[in-house]
Design an enzyme around this catalytic site. Structure first.
Site, PDB file in Angstrom:
ATOM      1  N   HIS A 152     -45.529  -5.392   7.771  1.00 40.58           N
ATOM      2  CA  HIS A 152     -46.197  -4.090   7.762  1.00 40.58           C
ATOM      3  C   HIS A 152     -45.728  -3.281   8.970  1.00 40.58           C
ATOM      4  CE1 HIS A 152     -49.275  -1.051   7.421  1.00 40.58           C
ATOM      5  NE2 HIS A 152     -49.500  -1.201   8.713  1.00 40.58           N
ATOM      6  N   GLY A 166      -7.073   0.775   3.111  1.00 37.98           N
ATOM      7  CA  GLY A 166      -8.519   0.789   2.864  1.00 37.98           C
ATOM      8  C   GLY A 166      -8.885   1.507   1.584  1.00 37.98           C
ATOM      9  N   GLY A 167      -7.957   2.300   1.036  1.00 39.47           N
ATOM     10  CA  GLY A 167      -8.192   2.922  -0.268  1.00 39.47           C
ATOM     11  C   GLY A 167      -9.348   3.911  -0.303  1.00 39.47           C
ATOM     12  N   THR A 168      -9.970   4.001  -1.455  1.00 38.88           N
ATOM     13  CA  THR A 168     -10.971   5.043  -1.728  1.00 38.88           C
ATOM     14  C   THR A 168     -12.186   4.937  -0.817  1.00 38.88           C
ATOM     15  OG1 THR A 168     -10.311   4.892  -4.050  1.00 38.88           O
ATOM     16  CG2 THR A 168     -12.328   6.104  -3.575  1.00 38.88           C
ATOM     17  N   CYS A 169     -12.805   3.771  -0.764  1.00 41.85           N
ATOM     18  CA  CYS A 169     -14.075   3.634  -0.037  1.00 41.85           C
ATOM     19  C   CYS A 169     -13.927   4.106   1.398  1.00 41.85           C
ATOM     20  CB  CYS A 169     -14.544   2.173  -0.082  1.00 41.85           C
ATOM     21  SG  CYS A 169     -16.077   1.913   0.802  1.00 41.85           S
ATOM     22  N   GLU A 203       0.857  -1.199   0.000  1.00 42.87           N
ATOM     23  CA  GLU A 203       0.000   0.000   0.000  1.00 42.87           C
ATOM     24  C   GLU A 203       0.886   1.239   0.000  1.00 42.87           C
ATOM     25  OE1 GLU A 203      -3.376   0.787  -0.343  1.00 42.87           O
ATOM     26  OE2 GLU A 203      -2.386   2.727  -0.420  1.00 42.87           O
TER      27      GLU A 203
HETATM   28  C1  LIG Z   1     -16.941  10.162  -3.434  1.00 45.82           C
HETATM   29  C2  LIG Z   1     -17.120   8.696  -3.684  1.00 45.82           C
HETATM   30  C3  LIG Z   1     -18.177   8.030  -3.116  1.00 45.82           C
HETATM   31  C4  LIG Z   1     -18.354   6.675  -3.334  1.00 45.82           C
HETATM   32  N1  LIG Z   1     -19.428   6.064  -2.785  1.00 45.82           N
HETATM   33  C5  LIG Z   1     -19.634   4.752  -3.010  1.00 45.82           C
HETATM   34  C6  LIG Z   1     -20.741   4.090  -2.433  1.00 45.82           C
HETATM   35  O1  LIG Z   1     -21.535   4.684  -1.721  1.00 45.82           O
HETATM   36  N2  LIG Z   1     -20.896   2.769  -2.678  1.00 45.82           N
HETATM   37  C7  LIG Z   1     -20.020   2.068  -3.468  1.00 45.82           C
HETATM   38  O2  LIG Z   1     -20.209   0.867  -3.650  1.00 45.82           O
HETATM   39  N3  LIG Z   1     -18.958   2.682  -4.030  1.00 45.82           N
HETATM   40  C8  LIG Z   1     -18.741   3.993  -3.815  1.00 45.82           C
HETATM   41  N4  LIG Z   1     -17.646   4.609  -4.377  1.00 45.82           N
HETATM   42  C9  LIG Z   1     -16.704   3.806  -5.184  1.00 45.82           C
HETATM   43  C10 LIG Z   1     -15.769   2.997  -4.265  1.00 45.82           C
HETATM   44  O3  LIG Z   1     -15.123   3.854  -3.369  1.00 45.82           O
HETATM   45  C11 LIG Z   1     -14.742   2.180  -5.058  1.00 45.82           C
HETATM   46  O4  LIG Z   1     -15.406   1.506  -6.092  1.00 45.82           O
HETATM   47  C12 LIG Z   1     -14.093   1.183  -4.116  1.00 45.82           C
HETATM   48  O5  LIG Z   1     -13.296   1.873  -3.182  1.00 45.82           O
HETATM   49  C13 LIG Z   1     -13.301   0.082  -4.804  1.00 45.82           C
HETATM   50  O6  LIG Z   1     -11.997   0.447  -4.981  1.00 45.82           O
HETATM   51  P1  LIG Z   1     -10.868  -0.578  -5.304  1.00 45.82           P
HETATM   52  O7  LIG Z   1     -10.966  -1.803  -4.466  1.00 45.82           O
HETATM   53  O8  LIG Z   1     -10.803  -0.763  -6.748  1.00 45.82           O
HETATM   54  O9  LIG Z   1      -9.543   0.230  -4.883  1.00 45.82           O
HETATM   55  P2  LIG Z   1      -9.325   1.513  -4.004  1.00 45.82           P
HETATM   56  O10 LIG Z   1     -10.250   1.537  -2.856  1.00 45.82           O
HETATM   57  O11 LIG Z   1      -9.282   2.717  -4.867  1.00 45.82           O
HETATM   58  O12 LIG Z   1      -7.883   1.242  -3.401  1.00 45.82           O
HETATM   59  C14 LIG Z   1      -6.731   1.144  -4.184  1.00 45.82           C
HETATM   60  C15 LIG Z   1      -5.522   1.233  -3.279  1.00 45.82           C
HETATM   61  O13 LIG Z   1      -4.350   0.968  -4.030  1.00 45.82           O
HETATM   62  C16 LIG Z   1      -3.330   1.847  -3.626  1.00 45.82           C
HETATM   63  N5  LIG Z   1      -2.368   1.940  -4.738  1.00 45.82           N
HETATM   64  C17 LIG Z   1      -2.617   2.467  -5.966  1.00 45.82           C
HETATM   65  N6  LIG Z   1      -1.523   2.329  -6.748  1.00 45.82           N
HETATM   66  C18 LIG Z   1      -0.587   1.708  -5.989  1.00 45.82           C
HETATM   67  C19 LIG Z   1       0.759   1.299  -6.229  1.00 45.82           C
HETATM   68  N7  LIG Z   1       1.342   1.467  -7.408  1.00 45.82           N
HETATM   69  N8  LIG Z   1       1.452   0.743  -5.215  1.00 45.82           N
HETATM   70  C20 LIG Z   1       0.868   0.544  -3.987  1.00 45.82           C
HETATM   71  N9  LIG Z   1      -0.403   0.907  -3.718  1.00 45.82           N
HETATM   72  C21 LIG Z   1      -1.117   1.467  -4.701  1.00 45.82           C
HETATM   73  C22 LIG Z   1      -4.059   3.145  -3.329  1.00 45.82           C
HETATM   74  O14 LIG Z   1      -3.312   3.968  -2.469  1.00 45.82           O
HETATM   75  C23 LIG Z   1      -5.341   2.630  -2.677  1.00 45.82           C
HETATM   76  O15 LIG Z   1      -5.212   2.535  -1.289  1.00 45.82           O
HETATM   77  C24 LIG Z   1     -17.436   5.958  -4.153  1.00 45.82           C
HETATM   78  C25 LIG Z   1     -16.345   6.623  -4.728  1.00 45.82           C
HETATM   79  C26 LIG Z   1     -16.186   7.979  -4.511  1.00 45.82           C
HETATM   80  C27 LIG Z   1     -15.019   8.673  -5.131  1.00 45.82           C
END
Ligand SMILES: Cc1cc2nc3c(=O)[nH]c(=O)nc-3n(C[C@H](O)[C@H](O)[C@H](O)COP(=O)(O)OP(=O)(O)OC[C@H]3O[C@@H](n4cnc5c(N)ncnc54)[C@H](O)[C@@H]3O)c2cc1C
Length: 457
Positions: free
Chosen positions: A439, A38-41, A33
């Site tokens: 209900h 935990g990334g985006t979510c 990482e």
């Molecule tokens: C504002 C917003 C609201 C959202 N709301 C919802 C929702 O309500 N419900 C829903 O289902 N989805 C929602 N989503 C979408 C959801 O967040 C993503 O689909 C979900 O996080 C899946 O992401 P992922 O597993 O592909 O990777 P991500 O969660 O994006 O994680 C990828 C990880 O890889 C790491 N990384 C990247 N490149 C490298 C590298 N070269 N080396 C090491 N680490 C790296 C990053 O730092 C990151 O931590 C939302 C998105 C946004 C932007």
């Protein structure tokens, strides 16, 4: 060089459970990482935004106190406290994932940017990690399109919005899709002026027209300004405000805001991964090309989550993990094409969606039936004074199976699962009509809605 049975790049929604599955099977796994666990979510997507939506909903209901029989006085939102609550909820998840991974036997957590050196080797910091199985879960980020003036003004994205602990005077949101609409309604409810500027002819353009229209009415009723058909958006700094200019068929040519949020789509984090050195193919937009079991064109390398372009949700990424893990460990031949499209739009009232849209059904050429029912006819909605929206269900006229549904209304994000599960069971809709529902709920109206099916026009 350090050898592992598997390497996972990214700790999004697929990587951590996959690491746990490998570790639990007694295999050595390294998970890498570069930023926040935990990334985006967890950090900038679902969890923080839904926490903010909850604060906004509470403020909204408080302002409606008189309708429900109580007085609150003037409702003012303290953005510092809203952000503190959001940080606590989000931080708990982030911490939980990191601790979980670090506590797994057989799992090595590596922090840093991962880059392929070859199909089996990945470099992180100065270390070379090697494995015969490599899983890419690198996710995506907000796209910043090359619109004129974009780099002359300070703009916000879903990531930098997470640091906002003040109330912008006027938030202009470029992009009228899922991310933009959730921010629009929450910031309006926090108390600021909000304008949405959308290039298309309607909001959430992938949805049915009646859904787009109803969502527009819900947002406009709360005082959000919406400009559609903004064909040529450009940004410019004017003293203390940012101007967003557009070629509009409706409305003025320029809107001035104190802050601008760009919510115009996402791009995959694949350009700095060294994919060329591994020979992994991407499409024109940078998404990694995968087959139905999420294998890339290079044997031994898989791509999961947003970076493969096969889904853009937390549940699609997690489902990718399940597909890969079941194929590997259970010899259960699961495929991406077996899953049924489903997602929510978490404005209030929420939209729950599953299966095909009207346009997709028409294109498929099959005989279909449709039923639509207003939420104002649902007693639970009426009791809660939350009567906006409707339930719409489409079924195949021959098989009687559900083809798709949209539930825009209170509880719509939960109720949709009744229909989704019937779709997975490939059950005829008549099964739902014979079920006894509780209900008073929104779900109890599904048999009533289905009794109104008529030919699709
Ligand atoms: C504002 C917003 C609201 C959202 N709301 C919802 C929702 O309500 N419900 C829903 O289902 N989805 C929602 N989503 C979408 C959801 O967040 C993503 O689909 C979900 O996080 C899946 O992401 P992922 O597993 O592909 O990777 P991500 O969660 O994006 O994680 C990828 C990880 O890889 C790491 N990384 C990247 N490149 C490298 C590298 N070269 N080396 C090491 N680490 C790296 C990053 O730092 C990151 O931590 C939302 C998105 C946004 C932007």
């Amino acid at each position: 060089m350090k050898h592992f049975d598997a390497i996972i790049i990214g700790t999004g929604q697929a990587g951590p459970p996959l690491a746990a599955r490998f570790a639990g099977a007694g295999k050595t796994v390294a998970i890498i990482e570069r930023h926040k666990f935990g990334g985006t979510c967890v950090n900038t997507g679902c969890i923080p935004t839904k926490t903010l939506v909850a604060s906004a909903y509470a403020a909204h209901v408080a302002r409606r106190g008189a309708e429900f029989g109580f007085a609150t006085g003037d409702v003012r939102v303290d953005m510092k406290r809203v952000k503190t609550r959001k940080d606590a909820v989000s931080g708990r998840s982030k911490k939980g994932i990191e601790e979980w991974l670090r506590g797994l036997k057989n799992c090595t957590v590596v922090q840093g940017q991962a880059r392929f050196q070859s199909p089996n080797n990945v470099v992180v910091n100065d270390d070379v990690l090697q494995a015969d199985h490599i899983y890419i879960n690198v996710g995506g980020r907000a796209s910043v399109p090359a619109m004129p003036g974009v780099h002359d003004v300070p703009f916000l994205t879903n990531s930098s919005m997470m640091d906002v602990d003040f109330l912008p005077e006027h938030l202009v949101i470029v992009g009228g899709s899922y991310v933009g609409l959730e921010f629009a309604q929450m910031y309006r409810r926090f108390g600021c002026k909000v304008t949405i500027v959308e290039m298309g002819s309607r909001l959430i353009g992938r949805e049915d027209e009646d859904v787009s229209q109803a969502v527009r009415e819900i947002l406009e009723a709360e005082g959000i300004h919406i400009w559609l058909n903004a064909k040529c958006i450009s940004l410019a700094k004017h003293d203390s405000v940012v101007g967003v200019a557009m070629e509009c068929r409706e409305g003025p040519p320029e809107v001035f805001g104190s802050h601008v949020l760009l919510a115009v789509g996402r791009i995959p984090n694949t350009s700095d991964l060294g994919l060329d050195r591994a020979g992994v193919a991407t499409d024109k937009r940078g998404y990694i090309i995968v087959d139905d079991q999420l294998q890339t064109n290079v044997p031994g390398i898989w791509a999961l989550g947003d970076c493969n372009g096969r889904g853009a949700f937390t549940h699609t990424s997690y489902n990718d993990y399940e597909i890969v893990a079941d194929n590997l460990f259970n010899a259960d031949h699961r495929r991406v094409t077996d899953r049924i499209q489903a997602y929510g739009l978490f404005i209030d009232p929420p939209l729950g969606r599953c299966g095909m849209t009207d346009a997709e059904i028409r294109k498929s050429g099959r005989a279909a039936l449709v039923a639509k029912y207003p939420m104002s006819g649902v007693s639970r909605a009426y009791e809660k004074s939350e009567t906006q929206g409707f339930i719409k269900i489409c079924v195949d006229a021959d098989t009687k199976q559900i083809l798709g549904a949209a539930i825009l209304g209170t509880g719509g994000d939960e109720v949709i699962h009744v229909l989704l599960d019937a779709m997975y069971a490939k059950a005829p809709y008549t099964v739902i009509q014979r079920a006894m529902h509780i209900h008073p709920t929104v779900s109890e109206y599904l048999p009533t809605v289905l009794s109104k099916l008529e030919a699709f026009v």
